[in-house]
Design a protein around this motif. Structure first.
Motif, short mmCIF file in Angstrom:
data_model
loop_
_atom_site.label_atom_id
_atom_site.label_comp_id
_atom_site.label_asym_id
_atom_site.label_seq_id
_atom_site.Cartn_x
_atom_site.Cartn_y
_atom_site.Cartn_z
N GLU A 258 0.82 -1.22 0.00
CA GLU A 258 0.00 0.00 0.00
C GLU A 258 0.85 1.26 0.00
O GLU A 258 0.54 2.23 -0.70
N ALA A 259 1.94 1.27 0.75
CA ALA A 259 2.81 2.44 0.78
C ALA A 259 3.47 2.65 -0.57
O ALA A 259 3.60 3.79 -1.05
N ALA A 262 0.90 3.99 -2.95
CA ALA A 262 0.53 5.37 -2.61
C ALA A 262 1.57 6.38 -3.11
O ALA A 262 1.25 7.55 -3.36
N SER A 270 5.84 -2.18 -7.41
CA SER A 270 5.59 -2.46 -6.00
C SER A 270 6.03 -3.88 -5.63
O SER A 270 6.67 -4.09 -4.59
#
Length: 389
Positions: A258-259, A262, A270
């Motif tokens: 998620e980081a 984001a 990712s």
């Protein structure tokens, strides 16, 4: 205070042993578990100790260089046993015996006997096992890690994914001999698998000339070869690698993904930067344990790659140049250490003369398995120390 609270506060602990009989039963159960554990350790110690006791005299010697180099560098040969003029027993490899007879035509030789695969060394089986494992792990790691990434990161949870995972679990329970028959039918007999060669075989279903060369891309199948054995072993070990890699990916916290997303990273960025580095210890462990398993398989390679006797190593028999040499090299049949052990232990008459070959081969194979296991533990501990969250 309510009635339930008062009764709960004054009630007895249901897990507290309330009688001497229950304490003795608990102690008896612990003793049974301990006995089972120590029995397994005792059996393992006896097996490994017996292998080492019989194999160390074959692999090591009391004089420099203290290692039986000939045993590790020569191919298996026939052992000739005879008595000389004085009645002493003499043991020679078939090559040495042939040279001895040529140089000494008048030598007295009596009670001559020959024992197959009992002389020489295990260089051919060691080389073949190494090549089969390398091909297997290159194919299995690429396909296994890619499948695990898809199932864990891209695929949407649902019936289809559940069916795929169930199929992978069932595939892990298939006997190895079934994989051997599958590999024999697909990789050895199916004629549409291509090879690079200068002379297409008579049974080739099609052939295309390679531009700027005198060779052909011939669709004639791989036959009994190391590439057929490597692909068969890769398919066999895929379920283990997929399951282990998927569990390693699941262990990485979702917050890492998620980081990364984001911050504007794509899905693959990712995975590549925030997931795979932290799953690397588990992936390495799975790959090395997979290597340990495929290195000891006999049934799959018996159908697809292994031969009992081979005078030269594959790179010595390969012909051509460049990619044609590589293709010819990969389509050579090989000896393999598990199949060699099976041959000298079960396929030839047993006697005191083939015992050293049996004991030495098994001891070397046990050392290889122990090295793989130690390497797995070392790499897992090293990467876990470097990666913390």
């Amino acid at each position: 205070m309510t009635k339930s609270e008062s009764s709960g506060s004054s009630g007895k602990n249901p897990f507290r042993p309330s009688s001497l009989r229950r304490k003795r039963r608990d102690a008896g159960g612990a003793a049974v578990f301990a006995l089972c554990t120590y029995f397994i350790l005792l059996c393992a110690t006896f097996i490994f100790g017996r292998i080492a006791w019989d194999g160390v005299p074959v692999l090591f010697q009391t004089e420099a260089p203290f290692v039986n180099v000939e045993f590790l560098t020569e191919n298996p040969k026939s052992l000739v046993v005879f008595h000389d003029e004085e009645g002493d027993e003499v043991r020679m490899d078939i090559d040495e015996f042939t040279e001895f007879k040529r140089d000494n035509p008048e030598a007295v030789i009596t009670d001559e006997h020959s024992y197959s695969y009992s002389g020489g060394g295990i260089a051919g089986p060691l080389f073949g096992t190494a090549m089969l494992v390398i091909i297997c792990m290159v194919v299995a790691l690429f396909a296994g890690v890619a499948s695990a990434i898809f199932l864990n990161e891209y695929a949407r949870p649902g019936k289809v994914v559940n069916v795929i995972r169930l199929a992978i679990m069932n595939l892990a329970g298939v006997p190895s001999i079934v994989f051997g028959l599958f590999g024999f039918g697909v990789f050895c007999l199916w004629p549409w698998l291509p090879v690079l060669t200068y002379e297409p075989a008579e049974w080739a279903v099609a052939s295309l000339r390679v531009p700027f060369t005198t060779g052909f891309l011939s669709f004639e199948g791989w036959g009994t070869s190391m590439i057929a054995g490597g692909f068969t072993l890769a398919i066999m070990v895929l379920p283990v690698i997929i399951a282990a890699c998927e569990e390693s990916l699941k262990a990485v916290p979702m917050g890492f993904r998620e980081a990364s997303l984001a911050l504007g990273a794509t899905k693959w960025q990712s995975i590549r930067t925030a997931v795979l580095p932290y799953a690397k210890p588990g992936i390495l462990t799975a790959s090395i344990l997979g290597m340990t398993r495929v290195a000891g398989e006999t049934a799959p390679i018996m159908f697809t790659a292994a031969v009992a006797q081979k005078a030269m190593l594959p790179h010595q028999e390969a012909k051509g140049q460049g990619v044609f040499w590589i293709s010819d090299f990969l389509t050579q049949s090989v000896q393999a250490l598990p199949y060699h052990i099976y041959t000298v232990a079960a396929r030839i008459p047993q006697s005191e003369y083939n015992k050293p070959m049996q004991n030495g081969s098994v001891f070397v194979f046990m050392l290889l398995v122990m090295v793989f296991a130690a390497l797995s533990i070392y790499l897992r501990g090293r990467y876990r120390k470097q990666l913390k969250w």
